[in-house]
Design a protein around this motif. Sequence first.
Motif, short mmCIF file in Angstrom:
data_model
loop_
_atom_site.label_atom_id
_atom_site.label_comp_id
_atom_site.label_asym_id
_atom_site.label_seq_id
_atom_site.Cartn_x
_atom_site.Cartn_y
_atom_site.Cartn_z
N TYR A 129 0.80 -1.22 0.00
CA TYR A 129 0.00 0.00 0.00
C TYR A 129 0.84 1.27 0.00
O TYR A 129 0.29 2.38 -0.08
N SER A 130 2.15 1.15 0.08
CA SER A 130 2.99 2.34 -0.03
C SER A 130 3.00 2.88 -1.45
O SER A 130 3.59 3.95 -1.70
N ARG A 131 2.35 2.15 -2.38
CA ARG A 131 2.22 2.63 -3.77
C ARG A 131 0.86 3.25 -4.04
O ARG A 131 0.54 3.58 -5.18
N THR A 132 0.00 3.35 -3.02
CA THR A 132 -1.30 3.98 -3.21
C THR A 132 -1.14 5.49 -3.36
O THR A 132 -0.09 6.07 -3.06
N LYS A 133 -2.20 6.14 -3.84
CA LYS A 133 -2.16 7.60 -4.02
C LYS A 133 -1.96 8.33 -2.71
O LYS A 133 -1.39 9.42 -2.67
N GLN A 134 -2.43 7.73 -1.62
CA GLN A 134 -2.25 8.36 -0.31
C GLN A 134 -0.80 8.38 0.13
O GLN A 134 -0.41 9.23 0.93
N CYS A 135 -0.01 7.42 -0.39
CA CYS A 135 1.36 7.23 0.12
C CYS A 135 2.44 7.51 -0.91
O CYS A 135 3.63 7.50 -0.56
#
Length: 447
Positions: free
Chosen positions: A277-283
Amino acid sequence: MAKYNPINNDANDQLVIQISKSTSAPANEKLERDPLLPPSNSNSKQTRPQHQQRRLISLDVFRGLTVALMILVDDVGGILPAINHSPWNGLTLADFVMPFFLFIVGVSLALTYKNFPCKVVATRKAILRALNLFLLGIFLQGGFFHGINNLKYGVDIAQIRWMGVLQRIAISYLVAALCEIWLKGDGHVSSKLSLFRKYRGHWVVALVLTTLYLLLLYGLYVPDWQYEFPVETSSSSPWIFNVTCGVRGSTGPACNAVGMIDRKILGIQHLYRKPIYSRTKQCSINSPDYGPMPLDAPLWCQAPFDPEGLLSSVMATVTCLIGLHFGHLIVHFKDHRDRMLNWIILSSCLIGLGLSLDFVGMHLNKALYSLSYTCLTAGASGVLLAGIYFMVDVQGHRRVTMVFEWMGLHALMIYILVACNILPVLLQGFYWRQPQNNILRLIGIGK
């Protein structure tokens, strides 16, 4: 990712279907070897029995195609993030690799355990093979090898990663093998209904596992938690981040029950340290690729999360059990049309169910191994198996798939050498005067 245990090359006798020439089975079908065993070399004419030996070549091709897909997404995923694993919800090409492997293991088990002399002996062998694969996975993915550009090796046991691709396959293999050994009925199969009755114990296990997964995912309360993030200066104390949750039934990256169970049982220090999830838009400002975090990035962006965790492996086992049923159709239905028709019908139902669940809010999610993801990828596996089976085993177009067949027969070796970077790590150990002057740098690999 992920198959097959490098032990016991002499098990060929119990892994071959003996079919007389008068049978109506396909002309090129032989019983699939144990999915955790390498191919046997004892294929000489002198050792062949009087009855004709037949092998399902399409399974080897399917396995080899999956290995090729795994290499493709691993090597090209960094250049084309769109085919890399989905950062959270959604489905990409890379997300099919793991369920394909698990599905193939299930199909192979149905053929491997079609007949066995003793349940206790078969159980002991299944446990030993699963244990060997699990330990191999810890050795390869637990942190002992530090990857390309790092000649050091070794791992602090206090931070070793316990779960991984091979470990998940080992767990799924063991559960499916035990079901096939102990829960198979004695009745003769003459119809679809009798097939269900013979293997109703398998379906009960799949239903129990699915229910358990859903109850834990949506029923467990996830409290606030914290994690430490090391700083570059070794003498400095690590940063401590507090993640606020206090919710129940969340399927977001921070407060889901999948991550909580892994943190409680395995320990957060034993989880994968490069969370998907470190590749999500939030991160990541470069989402869906890795990149610098936005200024308002949430605190959980760098928290460890294992994509092959404990609760998600429950549904991975269900994928293996679905593959087991597809294998039962091979064992009990000898006509090409019957096999393919049943495969396509079941696959279509699974795909439709997966899409429907995603539409109503149970999103496709590989990291959580959601029920919708399980159904859709298992259905896609069935469709691909039917297509390869028609091309290779029915139509006999084997020459165009010989490379994939070879890769399927040597899947574990290829996975270890290529996907786990063992071959690059070995090659970079040979250098000229300075470690930076190694073979990999010469051919443009590494920094």
